[in-house]
Design a protein around this motif. Sequence first.
Motif, PDB file in Angstrom:
ATOM      1  N   GLY A  53     -10.927  -5.584   2.427  1.00 18.37           N
ATOM      2  CA  GLY A  53     -10.198  -5.219   3.635  1.00 18.37           C
ATOM      3  C   GLY A  53      -8.879  -4.528   3.317  1.00 18.37           C
ATOM      4  N   TYR A  54      -8.161  -5.046   2.314  1.00 21.09           N
ATOM      5  CA  TYR A  54      -6.914  -4.395   1.906  1.00 21.09           C
ATOM      6  C   TYR A  54      -7.184  -2.990   1.374  1.00 21.09           C
ATOM      7  CZ  TYR A  54      -4.909  -9.125   2.093  1.00 21.09           C
ATOM      8  OH  TYR A  54      -4.488 -10.366   2.499  1.00 21.09           O
ATOM      9  N   LEU A  55      -8.248  -2.844   0.587  1.00 18.78           N
ATOM     10  CA  LEU A  55      -8.588  -1.535   0.052  1.00 18.78           C
ATOM     11  C   LEU A  55      -8.979  -0.563   1.165  1.00 18.78           C
ATOM     12  CD1 LEU A  55     -10.642  -2.580  -3.112  1.00 18.78           C
ATOM     13  CD2 LEU A  55      -8.447  -1.378  -3.102  1.00 18.78           C
ATOM     14  N   GLN A  56      -9.744  -1.027   2.126  1.00 19.96           N
ATOM     15  CA  GLN A  56     -10.156  -0.172   3.238  1.00 19.96           C
ATOM     16  C   GLN A  56      -8.959   0.283   4.061  1.00 19.96           C
ATOM     17  OE1 GLN A  56     -13.085   1.165   3.914  1.00 19.96           O
ATOM     18  NE2 GLN A  56     -12.188   2.241   5.663  1.00 19.96           N
ATOM     19  N   LYS A  57      -7.984  -0.613   4.195  1.00 19.67           N
ATOM     20  CA  LYS A  57      -6.806  -0.291   5.006  1.00 19.67           C
ATOM     21  C   LYS A  57      -5.858   0.647   4.287  1.00 19.67           C
ATOM     22  CE  LYS A  57      -2.897  -2.472   7.393  1.00 19.67           C
ATOM     23  NZ  LYS A  57      -2.254  -3.767   7.753  1.00 19.67           N
ATOM     24  N   HIS A  58      -5.618   0.406   3.007  1.00 16.39           N
ATOM     25  CA  HIS A  58      -4.608   1.174   2.284  1.00 16.39           C
ATOM     26  C   HIS A  58      -5.188   2.259   1.390  1.00 16.39           C
ATOM     27  CE1 HIS A  58      -1.498  -1.639   3.585  1.00 16.39           C
ATOM     28  NE2 HIS A  58      -2.305  -2.633   3.253  1.00 16.39           N
ATOM     29  N   ASP A  59      -6.510   2.244   1.184  1.00 14.81           N
ATOM     30  CA  ASP A  59      -7.145   3.250   0.326  1.00 14.81           C
ATOM     31  C   ASP A  59      -8.492   3.656   0.912  1.00 14.81           C
ATOM     32  OD1 ASP A  59      -7.631   4.875  -1.943  1.00 14.81           O
ATOM     33  OD2 ASP A  59      -8.746   3.243  -2.908  1.00 14.81           O
ATOM     34  N   PRO A  60      -8.490   4.195   2.136  1.00 14.28           N
ATOM     35  CA  PRO A  60      -9.775   4.538   2.773  1.00 14.28           C
ATOM     36  C   PRO A  60     -10.547   5.626   2.038  1.00 14.28           C
ATOM     37  CG  PRO A  60      -7.913   5.443   4.017  1.00 14.28           C
ATOM     38  CD  PRO A  60      -7.335   4.536   2.982  1.00 14.28           C
ATOM     39  N   GLN A  61      -9.844   6.444   1.238  1.00 13.25           N
ATOM     40  CA  GLN A  61     -10.507   7.528   0.524  1.00 13.25           C
ATOM     41  C   GLN A  61     -10.984   7.114  -0.869  1.00 13.25           C
ATOM     42  OE1 GLN A  61      -7.568  10.652   0.579  1.00 13.25           O
ATOM     43  NE2 GLN A  61      -8.079  11.275   2.687  1.00 13.25           N
ATOM     44  N   GLY A  62     -10.739   5.861  -1.242  1.00  9.58           N
ATOM     45  CA  GLY A  62     -11.233   5.364  -2.521  1.00  9.58           C
ATOM     46  C   GLY A  62     -10.576   5.985  -3.738  1.00  9.58           C
ATOM     47  N   LYS A  63      -9.258   6.246  -3.665  1.00  9.71           N
ATOM     48  CA  LYS A  63      -8.545   6.873  -4.778  1.00  9.71           C
ATOM     49  C   LYS A  63      -7.801   5.867  -5.655  1.00  9.71           C
ATOM     50  CE  LYS A  63      -7.823  11.323  -2.478  1.00  9.71           C
ATOM     51  NZ  LYS A  63      -6.802  12.328  -2.037  1.00  9.71           N
ATOM     52  N   ALA A  64      -7.859   4.593  -5.334  1.00 10.17           N
ATOM     53  CA  ALA A  64      -7.130   3.584  -6.106  1.00 10.17           C
ATOM     54  C   ALA A  64      -7.570   3.590  -7.566  1.00 10.17           C
ATOM     55  CB  ALA A  64      -7.340   2.205  -5.501  1.00 10.17           C
ATOM     56  N   GLY A  85       3.115   5.495  -5.350  1.00 13.77           N
ATOM     57  CA  GLY A  85       2.083   5.344  -6.367  1.00 13.77           C
ATOM     58  C   GLY A  85       1.439   3.979  -6.408  1.00 13.77           C
ATOM     59  N   GLU A  86       1.907   3.065  -5.565  1.00 15.65           N
ATOM     60  CA  GLU A  86       1.302   1.740  -5.484  1.00 15.65           C
ATOM     61  C   GLU A  86       1.705   1.081  -4.170  1.00 15.65           C
ATOM     62  OE1 GLU A  86       2.817  -0.316  -8.935  1.00 15.65           O
ATOM     63  OE2 GLU A  86       4.504  -1.149  -7.791  1.00 15.65           O
ATOM     64  N   VAL A  87       0.869   0.160  -3.731  1.00 17.57           N
ATOM     65  CA  VAL A  87       1.148  -0.613  -2.527  1.00 17.57           C
ATOM     66  C   VAL A  87       1.057  -2.085  -2.882  1.00 17.57           C
ATOM     67  CG1 VAL A  87       0.346  -1.227  -0.209  1.00 17.57           C
ATOM     68  CG2 VAL A  87       0.298   1.161  -0.951  1.00 17.57           C
ATOM     69  N   GLU A  88       2.113  -2.845  -2.595  1.00 16.78           N
ATOM     70  CA  GLU A  88       2.149  -4.266  -2.915  1.00 16.78           C
ATOM     71  C   GLU A  88       1.990  -5.076  -1.629  1.00 16.78           C
ATOM     72  OE1 GLU A  88       4.714  -7.341  -5.746  1.00 16.78           O
ATOM     73  OE2 GLU A  88       5.555  -5.390  -5.172  1.00 16.78           O
ATOM     74  N   ILE A  89       0.994  -5.948  -1.626  1.00 22.06           N
ATOM     75  CA  ILE A  89       0.623  -6.681  -0.417  1.00 22.06           C
ATOM     76  C   ILE A  89       0.978  -8.153  -0.569  1.00 22.06           C
ATOM     77  CG2 ILE A  89      -1.301  -7.332   1.083  1.00 22.06           C
ATOM     78  CD1 ILE A  89      -2.707  -4.771  -0.062  1.00 22.06           C
ATOM     79  N   ASP A  90       1.602  -8.703   0.449  1.00 22.40           N
ATOM     80  CA  ASP A  90       1.893 -10.135   0.501  1.00 22.40           C
ATOM     81  C   ASP A  90       0.616 -10.862   0.906  1.00 22.40           C
ATOM     82  OD1 ASP A  90       2.654 -12.744   1.227  1.00 22.40           O
ATOM     83  OD2 ASP A  90       4.644 -12.094   1.841  1.00 22.40           O
ATOM     84  N   LEU A  91       0.083 -11.692   0.003  1.00 23.46           N
ATOM     85  CA  LEU A  91      -1.183 -12.360   0.286  1.00 23.46           C
ATOM     86  C   LEU A  91      -1.035 -13.474   1.318  1.00 23.46           C
ATOM     87  CD1 LEU A  91      -2.684 -12.575  -3.320  1.00 23.46           C
ATOM     88  CD2 LEU A  91      -3.291 -10.992  -1.481  1.00 23.46           C
ATOM     89  N   GLY A  92       0.190 -13.878   1.597  1.00 22.51           N
ATOM     90  CA  GLY A  92       0.397 -14.890   2.628  1.00 22.51           C
ATOM     91  C   GLY A  92       0.278 -14.316   4.020  1.00 22.51           C
ATOM     92  N   THR A  93       0.801 -13.094   4.225  1.00 25.56           N
ATOM     93  CA  THR A  93       0.810 -12.475   5.553  1.00 25.56           C
ATOM     94  C   THR A  93      -0.135 -11.289   5.659  1.00 25.56           C
ATOM     95  OG1 THR A  93       2.628 -10.985   4.951  1.00 25.56           O
ATOM     96  CG2 THR A  93       3.210 -13.165   5.817  1.00 25.56           C
ATOM     97  N   GLY A  94      -0.519 -10.701   4.509  1.00 24.52           N
ATOM     98  CA  GLY A  94      -1.359  -9.512   4.530  1.00 24.52           C
ATOM     99  C   GLY A  94      -0.579  -8.234   4.754  1.00 24.52           C
ATOM    100  N   ALA A  95       0.752  -8.344   4.875  1.00 24.27           N
ATOM    101  CA  ALA A  95       1.591  -7.181   5.129  1.00 24.27           C
ATOM    102  C   ALA A  95       2.063  -6.561   3.812  1.00 24.27           C
ATOM    103  CB  ALA A  95       2.799  -7.574   5.966  1.00 24.27           C
ATOM    104  N   VAL A  96       2.467  -5.301   3.892  1.00 25.81           N
ATOM    105  CA  VAL A  96       3.031  -4.625   2.725  1.00 25.81           C
ATOM    106  C   VAL A  96       4.408  -5.202   2.444  1.00 25.81           C
ATOM    107  CG1 VAL A  96       3.804  -2.417   1.782  1.00 25.81           C
ATOM    108  CG2 VAL A  96       1.728  -2.518   3.192  1.00 25.81           C
ATOM    109  N   MET A  97       4.669  -5.545   1.197  1.00 29.91           N
ATOM    110  CA  MET A  97       5.949  -6.137   0.823  1.00 29.91           C
ATOM    111  C   MET A  97       7.029  -5.071   0.770  1.00 29.91           C
ATOM    112  SD  MET A  97       4.651  -8.794  -2.154  1.00 29.91           S
ATOM    113  CE  MET A  97       6.195  -9.710  -2.210  1.00 29.91           C
ATOM    114  N   GLU A  98       8.206  -5.412   1.271  1.00 24.56           N
ATOM    115  CA  GLU A  98       9.313  -4.474   1.273  1.00 24.56           C
ATOM    116  C   GLU A  98       9.941  -4.373  -0.108  1.00 24.56           C
ATOM    117  OE1 GLU A  98      12.096  -5.609   4.222  1.00 24.56           O
ATOM    118  OE2 GLU A  98      10.690  -5.394   5.900  1.00 24.56           O
ATOM    119  N   GLU A  99      10.473  -3.199  -0.411  1.00 25.09           N
ATOM    120  CA  GLU A  99      11.134  -2.994  -1.690  1.00 25.09           C
ATOM    121  C   GLU A  99      12.516  -3.638  -1.679  1.00 25.09           C
ATOM    122  OE1 GLU A  99      11.280   1.057  -2.780  1.00 25.09           O
ATOM    123  OE2 GLU A  99       9.108   1.368  -2.674  1.00 25.09           O
ATOM    124  N   GLY A 100      12.983  -3.969  -2.863  1.00 24.33           N
ATOM    125  CA  GLY A 100      14.333  -4.514  -2.983  1.00 24.33           C
ATOM    126  C   GLY A 100      14.404  -6.015  -3.050  1.00 24.33           C
TER     127      GLY A 100
END
Length: 308
Positions: A53-64, A85-100
């Motif tokens: 599901g994470y891959l489908q949402k953030h990499d629908p074109q299969g370029k990962a 160049g990368e997407v970091e996902i919080d496994l607790g919430t499923g949301a993209v983690m903020e930088e910093g």
Amino acid sequence: MLKAYALRFHRWITLLFAVPLLLVIGTGLILSFEPLAQQARLEKPLTKADVLGYLQKHDPQGKATGLSLRTYDHSLTIAGVGEDGEVEIDLGTGAVMEEGGFAWSDVLRTSRGLHQTLLVDMEWLVIASTFAMLVLAVLGLLMGLPRLRNTVGGWHNLAAWITLPLVILSPLTGLAIAYGITFTPPLAGARGERISIAKAVEVVADKHDLAAMTSLRTRGGRMVARVFVDGALTNFAVTASGLEQPPRNWPRAIHEGNWSGFVAPVLNIIVSVVFIGLLFTGLFIWIRRTVRTKRRKMEQAMAFQPAE
């Protein structure tokens, strides 16, 4: 005579490589905790459907190009996608983690860079320092068995002799990694078989718990998954037809402390603490001896001065 020369070389090699040794050993101590931290349980199970599901949402074109799971940060990183160049996902919430924000993976990444290249493309100095550690161990052997004395020097010698196998094995396996020595034959499977990250996730999930996987990426023309199996971090070549397990790379497994769930990391922590103790006690003994020698010379010089 041999002992005197061994002691002198031992002392000067320590002084010459003190700073890089401190950096390499200190970061090695930090990295020794990673196998223990990586085996921490996630707050909730990580299923095949979640990852796909994470891959489908953030990499629908299969370029990962890869996945990295950090259980201690509760995060999953998809490489090769996103603006950075990368997407970091919080496994607790499923949301993209903020930088910093603070992340243990950043600490470990920086420590690994220092441990391997001192962060400034100085791998040659790390290798030279590693050779120096081996030479120091050999010189210590030439100086003979330790005397049981309740002094800094006595404890310095005793600690080195008690942990001697680890003291030699740690830098020796580090050099094996640096020079690509694995003691394993090349993988027999087809080279260059390209499958998508999503397909590789399905193949791994059929045999293993995805929460035990630390990474999934292409290495040497093959898709490789690293998975904890009974506490040991194991490499698998991933193909469309299944998983192929190559012989274990023992130099890397020993050096990284990944060959056993608990024992191996603890041994690495112990040897790192011993190395730091040996370095500081050795410097302390040298400073104390230098100060005493200068004080003695000053006293002798003053004793020979004529009275006015």
